[in-house]
Scaffold this active site. Structure first.
Site, short mmCIF file in Angstrom:
data_model
loop_
_atom_site.label_atom_id
_atom_site.label_comp_id
_atom_site.label_asym_id
_atom_site.label_seq_id
_atom_site.Cartn_x
_atom_site.Cartn_y
_atom_site.Cartn_z
N ASN A 74 41.38 32.19 55.15
CA ASN A 74 42.22 33.02 56.02
C ASN A 74 43.14 32.21 56.94
O ASN A 74 44.13 32.74 57.43
CB ASN A 74 41.36 34.00 56.81
CG ASN A 74 40.91 35.14 55.90
OD1 ASN A 74 41.65 35.54 54.99
ND2 ASN A 74 39.70 35.63 56.10
N HIS A 101 30.82 33.32 53.03
CA HIS A 101 31.98 34.22 52.89
C HIS A 101 32.34 34.38 51.41
O HIS A 101 32.80 33.44 50.77
CB HIS A 101 33.16 33.64 53.69
CG HIS A 101 34.34 34.54 53.75
ND1 HIS A 101 35.62 34.12 54.00
CD2 HIS A 101 34.44 35.90 53.59
CE1 HIS A 101 36.44 35.14 53.98
NE2 HIS A 101 35.75 36.23 53.73
N SER A 151 34.57 37.33 57.78
CA SER A 151 35.78 36.63 57.37
C SER A 151 36.52 36.09 58.58
O SER A 151 37.53 35.43 58.44
CB SER A 151 36.69 37.57 56.58
OG SER A 151 36.87 38.76 57.29
N GLU A 190 32.86 30.55 50.24
CA GLU A 190 33.28 29.70 51.36
C GLU A 190 32.10 29.60 52.32
O GLU A 190 31.68 30.61 52.89
CB GLU A 190 34.49 30.36 52.04
CG GLU A 190 35.08 29.59 53.17
CD GLU A 190 36.36 30.26 53.74
OE1 GLU A 190 37.35 29.58 53.94
OE2 GLU A 190 36.34 31.49 53.96
N1 CAA Z 1 31.61 42.59 36.50
C1 CAA Z 1 31.92 41.51 35.79
N2 CAA Z 1 33.18 41.22 35.41
C2 CAA Z 1 34.15 42.06 35.74
C3 CAA Z 1 33.89 43.23 36.49
C4 CAA Z 1 32.56 43.47 36.86
N3 CAA Z 1 32.23 44.52 37.58
N4 CAA Z 1 35.05 43.87 36.70
C5 CAA Z 1 36.01 43.15 36.11
N5 CAA Z 1 35.47 42.05 35.52
C6 CAA Z 1 36.18 41.01 34.80
C7 CAA Z 1 37.00 41.59 33.66
O1 CAA Z 1 36.21 41.73 32.50
C8 CAA Z 1 38.09 40.55 33.48
O2 CAA Z 1 37.56 39.41 32.82
P1 CAA Z 1 38.44 38.59 31.75
O3 CAA Z 1 39.57 38.00 32.56
O4 CAA Z 1 37.50 37.57 31.21
O5 CAA Z 1 38.88 39.60 30.76
C9 CAA Z 1 38.37 40.13 34.94
O6 CAA Z 1 37.17 40.43 35.67
C10 CAA Z 1 39.54 40.88 35.58
O7 CAA Z 1 39.24 42.27 35.62
P2 CAA Z 1 40.26 43.47 35.26
O8 CAA Z 1 40.88 43.22 33.92
O9 CAA Z 1 39.53 44.74 35.48
O10 CAA Z 1 41.34 43.45 36.39
P3 CAA Z 1 42.69 42.66 36.57
O11 CAA Z 1 42.98 41.68 35.49
O12 CAA Z 1 43.67 43.72 36.89
O13 CAA Z 1 42.34 41.82 37.90
C11 CAA Z 1 41.67 41.41 40.12
C12 CAA Z 1 41.90 42.47 39.06
C13 CAA Z 1 40.49 40.51 39.72
C14 CAA Z 1 41.32 42.14 41.40
C15 CAA Z 1 42.98 40.53 40.25
O14 CAA Z 1 44.07 41.35 40.50
C16 CAA Z 1 42.87 39.54 41.35
O15 CAA Z 1 42.27 38.47 41.20
N6 CAA Z 1 43.46 39.87 42.52
C17 CAA Z 1 43.34 39.04 43.73
C18 CAA Z 1 42.02 39.32 44.38
C19 CAA Z 1 41.81 38.53 45.62
O16 CAA Z 1 42.62 37.71 46.03
N7 CAA Z 1 40.67 38.77 46.29
C20 CAA Z 1 40.36 38.12 47.54
C21 CAA Z 1 40.71 39.05 48.65
S1 CAA Z 1 40.41 38.29 50.23
C22 CAA Z 1 38.80 38.63 50.57
O17 CAA Z 1 38.09 39.24 49.82
C23 CAA Z 1 38.21 38.12 51.81
C24 CAA Z 1 38.96 38.04 53.05
O18 CAA Z 1 38.48 37.35 53.96
C25 CAA Z 1 40.20 38.75 53.34
#
Ligand code: CAA
Length: 292
Positions: free
Chosen positions: A197, A146, A125, A158
């Site tokens: 980022n 990424h 990242s 990415e």
């Molecule tokens: N497989 C398939 N689908 C899944 C799953 C899995 N293991 N786990 C969850 N899902 C699906 C769920 O079924 C749900 O789908 P629907 O919307 O169709 O119902 C969806 O994913 C959301 O899941 P949850 O209901 O369990 O969880 P939530 O609604 O509380 O969302 C979250 C959780 C997705 C983490 C949300 O809070 C979110 O998008 N947060 C932001 C995450 C983010 O920004 N990530 C990037 C971080 S930065 C990075 O990674 C890199 C870096 O360089 C820093």
């Protein structure tokens, strides 16, 4: 476009079966690729494959995949602790620690073992793809891939082009990403922070600075961005989710390259990491997860 033909990817290697690695394995296996995944020990491999199964189980329970797809995905994955098992890969994606020396070791070894057509990608990242590629004799085939956490849920890939990455490498990775059903964005310049980022790090650090200056409470910052801008998580929740050590590492890497004060980590972030408050994974970050 260079004149090389675009390699066809069938077998994918993933180095590291942690949070990101296991997610990458999952999306590759679900898309029909044969996957070889490595870890440093049998214990780490066992834990990583357990994480993979857990996530597939969750997808099954949520109706995102059927029983047959679940079983087929697991069948396509082979775990190993031996790098020689990457000898038949067309693409290897590295997802180890964010440490240039560790990545150089991995890429040097892959360069020796993998067939000449094999693309070597990094899920970094924050580390320059051009710097990572310098450990190999095939910098034209080194590229950034990424992914975002949770990998099976986040729709973005990415792609990061290093200074010497060729068009055929880029086109092959792009076609691969499309088979994973990811939306693709391309960082053309291997700049510190790439695309996501470049925006996310100063945003998170500004939130910490705002908190230190007493602009608002942490909860109000988070509520403001969730309800005012429709973000799924506010900045403090998201930094805890990403991991404060990761956040600090990326900020330091960006500051080191640019000396831009926007990327200078506020003392509070560094102190929290020193105190072991890494966010969700350690039970405590900006929020306390031990009681939930
Ligand atoms: N497989 C398939 N689908 C899944 C799953 C899995 N293991 N786990 C969850 N899902 C699906 C769920 O079924 C749900 O789908 P629907 O919307 O169709 O119902 C969806 O994913 C959301 O899941 P949850 O209901 O369990 O969880 P939530 O609604 O509380 O969302 C979250 C959780 C997705 C983490 C949300 O809070 C979110 O998008 N947060 C932001 C995450 C983010 O920004 N990530 C990037 C971080 S930065 C990075 O990674 C890199 C870096 O360089 C820093």
């Amino acid at each position: 476009m260079d004149n090389q033909s675009i390699p066809q990817i069938q077998t994918v290697g993933v180095i590291g079966c942690g949070l990101m690695g296991s997610g990458i394995v999952e999306v590759c296996a679900r898309a029909g690729f044969q996957v070889v995944v490595s870890e440093v020990s049998q214990e780490a491999l066992h834990a990583g494959l357990g994480r993979l199964r857990q996530s597939l189980d969750k997808g099954l329970a949520r109706g995102k995949l059927g029983q047959a797809e679940h079983a087929e995905a697991l069948d396509r994955v082979r775990g190993t602790t031996d790098f020689e098992d990457f000898a038949a890969c067309d693409l290897v994606i590295e997802a180890v620690l964010e440490n240039l020396d560790a990545k150089h070791q991995v890429f040097r070894r892959l360069d020796e073992i993998c067939p000449w057509h094999c693309i070597l990608a990094s899920n970094t990242s924050s580390i320059s793809i051009t710097k990572i590629a310098a450990a190999t004799d095939r910098p034209d085939k080194v590229i950034g891939a990424h992914f975002f956490n949770p990998v099976p849920v986040m729709p973005l890939l990415e792609i990061v082009r290093g200074l010497q990455t060729t068009d055929s490498t880029y086109q092959a990775l792009r076609a691969f990403g499309e088979r994973l059903d990811k939306r693709i964005v391309v960082a053309q310049k291997d700049n510190p922070g790439f695309i996501v980022n470049l925006l996310f790090v100063p945003y998170g650090l500004d939130a910490i600075r705002g908190l230190e200056q007493g602009v608002a409470s942490m909860e109000d910052f988070d509520t403001a961005m969730k309800l005012g801008m429709n973000h799924p998580m506010g900045p403090f929740e998201l930094m805890d989710f990403v991991g404060l050590d990761t956040m600090l590492f990326i900020a330091d890497a960006m500051y080191e390259e640019t000396k831009d004060p926007r990327y200078a980590a506020p003392p509070r972030l560094r102190q929290m990491v020193s105190a072991g408050m890494m966010g969700r994974k350690s039970g405590r970050g900006f929020y306390d997860y031990r009681k939930t």
